[in-house]
Write an enzyme that holds these catalytic residues in place. Structure first.
Site, PDB file in Angstrom:
ATOM      1  N   LYS A 218      42.697  40.545  32.575  1.00  0.00           N
ATOM      2  CA  LYS A 218      41.990  41.785  32.272  1.00  0.00           C
ATOM      3  C   LYS A 218      42.243  42.265  30.852  1.00  0.00           C
ATOM      4  O   LYS A 218      43.166  41.827  30.176  1.00  0.00           O
ATOM      5  CB  LYS A 218      42.339  42.851  33.308  1.00  0.00           C
ATOM      6  CG  LYS A 218      41.722  42.533  34.668  1.00  0.00           C
ATOM      7  CD  LYS A 218      41.786  43.687  35.626  1.00  0.00           C
ATOM      8  CE  LYS A 218      40.976  43.361  36.891  1.00  0.00           C
ATOM      9  NZ  LYS A 218      41.054  44.429  37.894  1.00  0.00           N
ATOM     10  N   ARG A 253      45.292  39.624  43.704  1.00  0.00           N
ATOM     11  CA  ARG A 253      43.972  39.018  43.503  1.00  0.00           C
ATOM     12  C   ARG A 253      43.967  38.317  42.152  1.00  0.00           C
ATOM     13  O   ARG A 253      44.284  38.932  41.126  1.00  0.00           O
ATOM     14  CB  ARG A 253      42.888  40.096  43.559  1.00  0.00           C
ATOM     15  CG  ARG A 253      41.468  39.577  43.451  1.00  0.00           C
ATOM     16  CD  ARG A 253      40.469  40.723  43.504  1.00  0.00           C
ATOM     17  NE  ARG A 253      39.102  40.269  43.503  1.00  0.00           N
ATOM     18  CZ  ARG A 253      38.389  40.000  42.396  1.00  0.00           C
ATOM     19  NH1 ARG A 253      38.942  40.165  41.201  1.00  0.00           N
ATOM     20  NH2 ARG A 253      37.131  39.591  42.496  1.00  0.00           N
TER      21      ARG A 253
END
Length: 404
Positions: A218, A253
């Site tokens: 991210k 995740r």
């Protein structure tokens, strides 16, 4: 309530269970990490099979990027067109399949195609989703979607999750995990906010649900490392994952299952879980991690305390240990006396009593209420005057800067 435990379609997570890994497969070309996108059902099947072999306990499929900076979203029809053929293709892998969607129409079609977990980043913004999950006895990963000002991000996110849980009407508590949604809030200094959430992740546990977290490649990692290309953020992702697991995450995740499983195993081996015992019908848990006064205030309210009482008790619940050096000996002795008088403690050198005005080290142990009372006493002594007024003022200012 099964405190800090959940069963996501047979995958048990939370207290006493190994940390699980969820492999993420994107079917959305607009996704920020192009390496995560499967171009067709056959490629998605190959990826899913590899992820299961590498240790994924759940496969999560998404047909629409939920990146907060996207101006337009694909239609529900397009989202279904992307995901349904893949779900039918991978439904027999032997692990639960999760659908990453916030839309009732997509979730309903996905459930008919074999999905048993709904991963909703919108926090059940569509009440029909809660009805669907409850009626089909599905499991839920519930996101903290909403506005965050950034003043106290973890407390604001905890509030959003609490509101989302109130919308989970009819859904079994032991089928819900919570996700603080790293990367979804793009206010000023968003990467600092994301880092703060990971650092204080354990404070979300006071909501009583296990934590799912996704940090894989991210943008906050890119901001910290200076790496703009998501393809080159694997090592930063593993670092953030390990810290998240150490700080209480139960489900990770990720796009990179093999590498992540290894990072998870090391971090969970080193971390210390919440201590727990059960005697008859009584369960007891000892929190061995730091919780701030505002966290405890929320915790007291969570168990049903009156808000005024919760506020009053919160300052007594946050403990601090402060090490000070170079304190004038008479001042240190006053600190010791004041802390003992309020129920706290202060450790001094055993020879302090005979040292006159030598400077010494001391360790102050107390809760926020005791420390704030000590600051008031130091302030009062600094204003009386005399040869030690400056020394009392220095201790007052040092404590004020640390305690707030």
């Amino acid at each position: 309530m099964l405190f800090l435990r959940a069963d996501l379609s047979g995958v048990k997570i939370g207290l006493g269970e190994p940390v699980k890994v969820m492999g993420a497969i994107n079917l959305s070309p607009e996704s920020f990490y192009k390496g995560s996108v499967a171009k067709d059902p056959d490629e998605a099947l190959r990826r899913a099979e590899r992820m299961v072999e590498e240790g994924a306990s759940i496969i999560d499929v998404g047909g629409m990027s939920t990146a907060p900076y996207l101006e337009t979203l694909v239609s529900p029809e397009e989202e279904k067109r992307r995901v349904i053929p893949v779900l039918r293709k991978i439904k027999d892998l032997g692990v639960p399949i999760s659908i990453d969607t916030q839309r009732y129409e997509v979730a309903s079609a996905a459930a008919e195609a074999g999905v048993t977990i709904i991963n909703d980043v919108s926090g059940l913004s569509d009440p029909r989703l809660a009805e669907l999950i409850a009626s089909m006895d599905l499991s839920l990963i519930l996101g903290a979607r909403g506005g965050v000002k950034g003043e106290d991000p973890i407390r604001e996110i905890r509030g959003l999750l609490r509101e989302a849980l109130r919308r989970a009407i009819g859904i079994k508590e032991d089928k819900i995990a919570l996700d603080p949604l790293i990367g979804f809030f793009r206010e000023k200094n968003w990467y600092i906010r994301d880092s703060e959430v990971i650092r204080r992740l354990r404070s979300l546990l006071i909501l009583g649900r296990p934590i799912c977290i996704g940090v894989s490649r991210k943008s906050f990692i890119g901001k910290i490392t200076g790496e703009e290309d998501p393809e080159k953020r694997l090592f930063g992702s593993l670092s953030a994952t390990a810290i998240a697991v150490y700080n209480g995450a139960s489900l990770i995740r990720t796009h990179d299952v093999k590498e992540t499983v290894q990072a998870v195993r090391v971090a969970e081996f080193i971390r210390k879980e919440v201590d727990q015992v059960r005697v008859g019908d009584v369960e007891a848990y000892q929190f061995s991690f730091d919780l701030r006064a505002e966290d405890m205030e929320d915790f007291f309210i969570e168990i049903g305390s009156h808000p005024q009482g919760a506020k009053r008790m919160s300052d007594k619940a946050e403990m601090r240990i402060i090490y000070m050096r170079g304190v004038r000996n008479p001042v240190a002795l006053v600190v010791k006396q004041e802390m003992l008088a309020s129920g706290g403690e202060a450790a001094l050198p055993s020879s302090s009593i005979v040292f006159g005005e030598e400077r010494v080290d001391l360790v102050i142990i107390g809760n926020l209420k005791q420390l704030r009372r000590l600051i008031e006493k130091m302030d009062l002594n600094s204003k009386i005057g005399g040869s030690l007024s400056k020394d009392f003022g220095e201790v007052r200012d040092a404590l004020s800067n640390l305690v707030g």
